[in-house]
Design a protein around this motif. Structure first.
Motif, PDB file in Angstrom:
ATOM      1  N   ALA A 134      87.209  80.063 126.095  1.00 41.53           N
ATOM      2  CA  ALA A 134      87.575  78.786 125.391  1.00 41.53           C
ATOM      3  C   ALA A 134      87.947  77.646 126.397  1.00 41.53           C
ATOM      4  CB  ALA A 134      88.396  78.875 124.202  1.00 41.53           C
ATOM      5  N   GLU A 135      88.875  78.126 127.233  1.00 43.67           N
ATOM      6  CA  GLU A 135      89.223  77.388 128.454  1.00 43.67           C
ATOM      7  C   GLU A 135      88.113  76.720 129.262  1.00 43.67           C
ATOM      8  OE1 GLU A 135      92.420  77.645 132.049  1.00 43.67           O
ATOM      9  OE2 GLU A 135      92.287  79.273 130.723  1.00 43.67           O
ATOM     10  N   VAL A 136      87.011  77.779 129.596  1.00 44.10           N
ATOM     11  CA  VAL A 136      86.048  77.265 130.392  1.00 44.10           C
ATOM     12  C   VAL A 136      85.134  75.951 129.679  1.00 44.10           C
ATOM     13  CG1 VAL A 136      83.782  78.010 131.618  1.00 44.10           C
ATOM     14  CG2 VAL A 136      85.962  79.097 131.830  1.00 44.10           C
ATOM     15  N   GLU A 137      85.078  76.392 128.337  1.00 45.77           N
ATOM     16  CA  GLU A 137      84.212  75.442 127.534  1.00 45.77           C
ATOM     17  C   GLU A 137      85.115  73.937 127.687  1.00 45.77           C
ATOM     18  OE1 GLU A 137      81.071  74.223 125.404  1.00 45.77           O
ATOM     19  OE2 GLU A 137      81.367  76.002 126.475  1.00 45.77           O
ATOM     20  N   ASP A 138      86.507  74.244 127.222  1.00 45.53           N
ATOM     21  CA  ASP A 138      86.997  73.053 127.387  1.00 45.53           C
ATOM     22  C   ASP A 138      86.909  72.207 128.434  1.00 45.53           C
ATOM     23  OD1 ASP A 138      87.778  73.606 124.734  1.00 45.53           O
ATOM     24  OD2 ASP A 138      89.873  74.319 125.183  1.00 45.53           O
ATOM     25  N   ALA A 139      87.062  72.901 129.636  1.00 44.02           N
ATOM     26  CA  ALA A 139      86.990  72.076 130.806  1.00 44.02           C
ATOM     27  C   ALA A 139      85.619  71.596 131.073  1.00 44.02           C
ATOM     28  CB  ALA A 139      87.211  73.363 131.962  1.00 44.02           C
TER      29      ALA A 139
ATOM     30  N   ALA B 142      83.774  70.590 128.790  1.00 42.18           N
ATOM     31  CA  ALA B 142      83.738  69.266 127.705  1.00 42.18           C
ATOM     32  C   ALA B 142      84.017  68.234 128.375  1.00 42.18           C
ATOM     33  CB  ALA B 142      84.302  69.753 126.414  1.00 42.18           C
ATOM     34  N   GLN B 143      85.310  68.305 129.160  1.00 39.32           N
ATOM     35  CA  GLN B 143      86.147  67.172 129.944  1.00 39.32           C
ATOM     36  C   GLN B 143      85.232  66.814 131.044  1.00 39.32           C
ATOM     37  OE1 GLN B 143      90.053  68.717 130.623  1.00 39.32           O
ATOM     38  NE2 GLN B 143      90.422  69.100 128.488  1.00 39.32           N
ATOM     39  N   VAL B 144      84.600  67.536 131.790  1.00 36.49           N
ATOM     40  CA  VAL B 144      83.984  67.146 132.798  1.00 36.49           C
ATOM     41  C   VAL B 144      82.472  66.660 132.701  1.00 36.49           C
ATOM     42  CG1 VAL B 144      82.841  68.234 135.273  1.00 36.49           C
ATOM     43  CG2 VAL B 144      85.093  68.712 134.361  1.00 36.49           C
TER      44      VAL B 144
ATOM     45  N   SER C  99      78.378  59.927 136.634  1.00 39.05           N
ATOM     46  CA  SER C  99      77.952  59.936 138.106  1.00 39.05           C
ATOM     47  C   SER C  99      76.463  60.038 138.387  1.00 39.05           C
ATOM     48  CB  SER C  99      78.404  61.395 138.782  1.00 39.05           C
ATOM     49  OG  SER C  99      79.907  61.227 138.622  1.00 39.05           O
ATOM     50  N   GLU C 100      75.745  60.825 137.513  1.00 41.06           N
ATOM     51  CA  GLU C 100      74.315  60.555 137.631  1.00 41.06           C
ATOM     52  C   GLU C 100      73.802  59.355 137.501  1.00 41.06           C
ATOM     53  OE1 GLU C 100      72.796  63.409 134.755  1.00 41.06           O
ATOM     54  OE2 GLU C 100      73.300  65.141 135.929  1.00 41.06           O
ATOM     55  N   GLU C 101      74.405  58.740 136.425  1.00 38.31           N
ATOM     56  CA  GLU C 101      73.846  57.254 136.232  1.00 38.31           C
ATOM     57  C   GLU C 101      74.221  56.328 137.257  1.00 38.31           C
ATOM     58  OE1 GLU C 101      74.530  53.797 132.694  1.00 38.31           O
ATOM     59  OE2 GLU C 101      75.023  55.953 132.341  1.00 38.31           O
TER      60      GLU C 101
END
Length: 616
Positions: A497-502, A504-506, A513-515
């Motif tokens: 869940a922590e990885v998924e939250d990270a 989602a924030q990134v 950045s791609e744009e």
């Protein structure tokens, strides 16, 4: 002068609920509106009450022992009540329960000590036996003749071994003839009253002992001491003591009571502000699970528990009321039932054995209360419409029959209390009534066989405790393995869940950045592109774009060809523009800025710039 009437406010629903409740505690225990239990908790014990002592329940002409002390002051069994009274040599008054009224001044007292009697206790299995503990460091065993004590009566046994005044005496509820005492030298002694022999001692206490209680099966003792700690230990193996520190913050005496059917025990004492409080502990972990503030009174509280009705009674010295709580195994662990007032301040109190109650009139509890000049009997009942025996109010209860003899208990055996039916149609009091006490001679201290037997008993107790400890360790290790598996699973889920939250924030930042990279790329291409050649002056108008391979059935081939041409190369945007209302190249030329392309059609800024460049 103008007088303005202040309009009265309508009472809120909360105020109405509070007024309808029987007491504040009941109101506080209600659940919020909208839940299924937004009513007073249903309880068959909530309406327990007493009418107070009647004339035929009062004994007068009593002058109790004037000294202080933290003991109950009075004890009773199925036939008698007894208390220390004023006089030389520590006299004890023993009187039949069935003879209320004026106690004759010339009534015979038991007088076998040379100092005041501080505590006493009736034998739980022989109704005519009584022990008395005195300031003269001796414990006397008395046999009460039918009709009461006789003139010049002497004790049938004397137990010695206490170094200072005997403060508490208490019989084991299961093992026959086993008596526990606590004295002023901070020692707990175990006597075999059949031989008048001191058999065990516990010297682990560092401060004065203020309470002494057996648990329900007589396998464990609990003491409360002046260092504000509880100590639980098996007298047969005193090195296995469990200490519960800082039970109450106040320095005054506190008392405890076992609630064996709920795996709990309670203590009543004082906090730092000298307010009385009730605490509930989980007997398996010795952790506090509930705290309840009572009042500001200074009197010592005595707890009494009726396991059949799950009712806990708190009676304070100097109080004229008795608090009643219904106990449960789950939170909040207690519900206040009533706070009945009784005439006269309490000086001493004890609970009558339940097999004496009038069960057909739903009498659930009976107390013998001592005041400054009287002894009163107080009956508690729970009203019922149906006549006859109420099985739910009167489950099987203590029978007054030993489950073990002294030798078995000293050898390490334990047993549950022997129970009996309280139903008048099924009960039998004959075994308890037929029991006879027989004294034995104590073995000589020089007898090697006796010493060897004592060593065997102690070894048997230690071996049994080691076996129980190993079984408990195995059980706890299995629980730890299961808990570790659950913890690992929870940690893995939390990590995912922590990885998924990270992510989602990134993720939005990565898209931006791609744009930005695309925008910088297109800007660089624009700067590097050569300037267009000037148009010839004679040219009248631009030639139309060459026809591209527009798909068959395309409604706007010109628009499609423009988007698919070399200048744009984004034919995949054709459907998006058509859905947005664009039907020709002129419609695209009407769009004034890059932001409009981005907002209206969801294009990236680099795509929008390329289209506008091709249009120009």
């Amino acid at each position: 002068t103008t007088i303005t009437a202040t309009p009265q406010k309508e009472p809120t629903q909360a105020v109405v609920n509070f007024a309808l409740c029987r007491n504040t505690e009941s109101y506080l225990q209600q659940k919020p509106p909208g839940t299924m239990s937004h009513r007073l908790r249903s309880s068959k014990y909530r309406h327990v009450y007493t009418e107070g002592p009647k004339n035929d329940d009062i004994f007068t002409n009593i002058v109790p022992y004037p000294g202080g002390g933290d003991h109950q002051g009075i004890k009773c069994n199925t036939k008698y009540w007894a208390t220390g009274v004023k006089g030389g040599g520590g006299p004890v008054l023993v009187h039949p329960l069935d003879k209320p009224g004026v106690v004759p001044t010339e009534a015979v007292r038991l007088n076998g000590h040379t100092a005041d009697v501080l505590d006493l206790d009736f034998h739980p299995f022989y109704q005519d036996l009584l022990v008395t503990g005195s300031q003269d460091c001796r414990i006397n065993l008395w046999r009460i003749p039918e009709g009461g004590p006789q003139q010049g009566q002497e004790p049938i046994g004397t137990m010695q071994g206490c170094k200072k005044k005997v403060m508490y005496t208490l019989f084991n509820p299961v093992a026959d003839n086993i008596l526990a005492t606590a004295d002023g030298s901070k020692v707990v002694n175990i006597f075999d009253v059949q031989t008048s022999q001191l058999v065990l001692s516990n010297k682990d206490h560092t401060k004065l002992i203020q309470d002494l209680k057996w648990n329900g099966d007589g396998s464990q003792l609990c003491t409360a001491s002046k260092d504000r700690a509880l100590r639980f230990f098996d007298p047969r193996a005193p090195e296995s003591t469990t200490v519960v520190p800082d039970v109450h913050k106040g320095l005054k005496t506190f008392k405890m009571c076992f609630l064996d059917n709920h795996n709990q025990y309670v203590t009543v004492g004082f906090n730092r502000q000298a307010r009385r409080e009730l605490k509930t502990f989980d007997a398996r972990t010795n952790k506090v699970v509930n705290e309840h503030a009572l009042d500001q009174s200074s009197g010592l509280l005595f707890p009494f528990y009726d396991q059949g009705t799950n009712l806990l009674y708190l009676i304070g010295r100097g109080d004229s009321n008795i608090r009643i709580f219904e106990r449960t195994s789950d939170a909040p662990y207690q519900y206040e039932c009533s706070n009945e007032r009784v005439s006269g301040a309490v000086k001493g109190v004890c609970m009558v054995p339940k097999r004496c109650l009038d069960v057909l009139n739903t009498e659930t509890t009976r107390f013998v209360k001592m005041t400054s000049d009287q002894v009163q009997v107080i009956h508690y009942t729970i009203p019922r419409r149906d006549a006859g025996f109420q099985e739910d109010l009167f489950p099987d209860d203590y029978a007054g029959i030993p489950g073990l003899n002294a030798e078995q208990w000293l050898g390490g055996d334990n047993a549950k209390p022997v129970l009996m039916s309280l139903d008048p149609d099924n009960r039998s009091d004959e075994p308890a009534a037929a029991a006879k006490f027989e004294q034995k001679e104590a073995p000589s201290s020089d007898d090697p066989a006796a010493a060897e037997e004592a060593g065997k008993r102690r070894n048997a107790v230690l071996e049994k405790q080691i076996k129980e400890a190993n079984a408990k360790i195995k059980e706890l290790e299995e629980k730890r393995r299961v808990l570790n598996g659950k913890i690992a699973k929870k940690e893995k889920e939390a990590e995912e869940a922590e990885v998924e939250d990270a992510m989602a924030q990134v993720r939005p930042g990565l898209e931006e950045s791609e744009e930005e990279e695309d925008n910088e790329k297109w800007e660089a291409e624009e700067e590097e592109a050569p300037a267009p050649a000037p148009a010839p002056a004679a040219e009248a108008e631009a030639e139309p774009l060459p026809a591209a391979a527009a798909p068959e059935g395309c409604k706007n081939p010109e628009l499609y060809n423009f988007l698919a041409g070399d200048a744009v190369q984004m034919a995949n945007l054709y459907d998006k523009f058509v859905e947005g209302g664009v039907s020709s190249i002129e419609d695209l030329q009407d769009i004034d800025s890059v932001d409009e392309f981005v907002t209206d059609f969801g294009l990236k800024k680099a795509q929008a710039r390329k289209i506008m460049k091709a249009l120009n």
